[in-house]
Scaffold this active site. Structure first.
Site, PDB file in Angstrom:
ATOM      1  N   SER A  12       0.947  -1.059  -0.222  1.00 34.64           N
ATOM      2  CA  SER A  12      -0.221   0.032   0.216  1.00 34.64           C
ATOM      3  C   SER A  12       1.003   1.577  -0.257  1.00 34.64           C
ATOM      4  CB  SER A  12      -1.202  -0.348   1.247  1.00 34.64           C
ATOM      5  OG  SER A  12      -1.790  -1.013   1.466  1.00 34.64           O
ATOM      6  N   TRP A  13       2.335   1.105   0.678  1.00 41.06           N
ATOM      7  CA  TRP A  13       3.063   2.380   0.881  1.00 41.06           C
ATOM      8  C   TRP A  13       3.195   2.574  -0.140  1.00 41.06           C
ATOM      9  CZ3 TRP A  13       2.999   7.056   1.357  1.00 41.06           C
ATOM     10  CH2 TRP A  13       3.331   8.237   2.361  1.00 41.06           C
ATOM     11  N   LYS A 107       8.822   1.254   8.968  1.00 39.11           N
ATOM     12  CA  LYS A 107       8.516   1.117  10.332  1.00 39.11           C
ATOM     13  C   LYS A 107       9.213   0.225  11.072  1.00 39.11           C
ATOM     14  CE  LYS A 107       6.084   5.464   9.387  1.00 39.11           C
ATOM     15  NZ  LYS A 107       4.886   5.925   9.449  1.00 39.11           N
ATOM     16  N   ALA A 141      -1.619   5.205   3.466  1.00 44.47           N
ATOM     17  CA  ALA A 141      -2.105   5.090   1.896  1.00 44.47           C
ATOM     18  C   ALA A 141      -2.986   5.924   1.418  1.00 44.47           C
ATOM     19  CB  ALA A 141      -1.736   3.824   1.589  1.00 44.47           C
ATOM     20  N   LYS A 192       5.500   3.389  17.708  1.00 44.82           N
ATOM     21  CA  LYS A 192       3.850   4.145  17.661  1.00 44.82           C
ATOM     22  C   LYS A 192       2.911   2.448  17.120  1.00 44.82           C
ATOM     23  CE  LYS A 192       3.534   4.125  13.172  1.00 44.82           C
ATOM     24  NZ  LYS A 192       2.221   3.664  11.644  1.00 44.82           N
ATOM     25  N   ASP A 245       2.012  10.718  14.305  1.00 45.58           N
ATOM     26  CA  ASP A 245       2.249   9.769  13.609  1.00 45.58           C
ATOM     27  C   ASP A 245       1.590   8.580  14.316  1.00 45.58           C
ATOM     28  OD1 ASP A 245       2.325   7.247  11.454  1.00 45.58           O
ATOM     29  OD2 ASP A 245       4.441   6.803  11.609  1.00 45.58           O
TER      30      ASP A 245
END
Length: 335
Positions: A12-13, A107, A141, A192, A245
């Site tokens: 997706s990203w 991440k 995204a 996160k 984020d």
């Protein structure tokens, strides 16, 4: 070296980031692990598995041959799951141009080594640390794909490279800011995910806004504690790569870690949650590495500890809540 950009990873990203780059005027080659996905992007300008409704710009093409994507690319964007980075990059490193800029969209913290993604890149590709740039922030995204206004952080120790990436992703709908705190930006993005798991668990258990606000703010506190121990600027955690984020990943039903956490909060096993979501929730694996990193530096991370126990030790979420709430009372502090 040509001016084109390689995006390695068609999730997706990675797919949304390819659109951003093209909209900012760059020619983009996406590497997709599966040949049919690459063919669909080339012939139909759509990724059938991720963001299938997104019509990609004409500047985007794709290949299932990593060497074809990477060779002579000025910028190489790494958008694979964090725990697969080392193996993939070891196979790709020989194709990198000696002066290309490497961009991490990942991440996570690597299991076993507790290294940040930029550290894995430096070690595996054998490049100088100032060739690596990290992009982090509240960047869901699906929202960026439909051009909803957003901002992100481009972190790097080399100002020229960070500025190059900043200019390469500046569009009417995405505003990138530069930062030199690579450590803080990477930790904000990794931790996160773990806090978003806890938020999802709490949401599914029926807890309200007080509980969820507590998890976000105390989660930010333990992120900052670890960051400061590793040399990050504490101010970073008040910005897009920290609080921004975290808020997006906790509050949005689009966020995969929050969604995964909701399955766990309903009493599903790790395997059941994985089968239901069918996407990589980076926090599930990273919570182990983050816990180990915190222990190695003598940093208390109670929320992370409980998420790890729920995910990997089968702890009942209700017991995890009791454990968190019965801890010895202390003054509120980020230290």
């Amino acid at each position: 070296m040509s001016g084109h950009v390689a995006v390695l990873g068609a999730g997706s990203w990675g797919t949304a980031f390819a659109k951003i780059l093209a909209d900012a005027g760059r020619d983009v080659t996406v590497w997709a692990r599966r040949a049919p996905v690459a063919e669909s992007i080339r012939s139909e300008r759509r990724n059938p598995e991720y963001l299938p409704d997104l019509l990609l710009p004409a500047r985007v093409t794709a290949t299932a041959d990593a060497a074809e994507a990477i060779t002579d690319a000025e910028v190489v964007v790494l958008a694979v799951p964090s725990q697969t980075l080392r193996g993939n990059l070891a196979a790709w490193a020989g194709y990198l141009h000696p002066d290309s800029t490497l961009v991490s969209l990942m991440k996570g913290i690597e299991l076993g080594t507790t290294k940040r993604m930029s550290e894995v890149i430096v070690e595996t590709a054998g490049v100088a640390a100032d060739r690596v740039v990290v992009v982090s922030g509240p960047n869901l995204a699906p929202e960026i794909a439909v051009e909803q206004p957003a901002a992100t952080v481009v972190a790097g120790t080399n100002t020229a490279r960070a500025t190059l990436v900043q200019s390469s992703i500046r569009t009417p709908y995405l505003r990138p800011y530069t930062n030199d705190d690579v450590v803080g930006c990477e930790l904000g993005g990794a931790v996160k995910n773990v806090i978003a798991l806890s938020y999802g668990i709490a949401t599914a258990m029926g807890f309200g806004d007080n509980t969820r606000a507590m998890l976000m703010t105390r989660g930010l506190a333990e992120t900052a504690r670890l960051g400061v121990a590793l040399g990050a600027d504490p101010i970073t955690f008040a910005g897009l790569a920290g609080m921004g984020d975290l808020v997006a990943s906790c509050s949005s039903p689009l966020a995969r870690n929050r969604t995964f956490g909701e399955h766990l909060g309903r009493g599903e096993t790790l395997e059941q949650a994985q089968a239901a979501t069918r996407q990589t929730a980076e926090g599930v694996k990273s919570c182990l590495a983050i816990r180990d990193l915190a222990r190695a530096h003598g940093v208390e991370m109670p929320i992370t500890e409980q998420v790890e126990r729920i995910c990997h030790e089968g702890m009942d979420p209700r017991l995890a809540v009791d454990t968190l709430m019965s801890r010895t009372a202390k003054p509120e502090s980020y230290e």
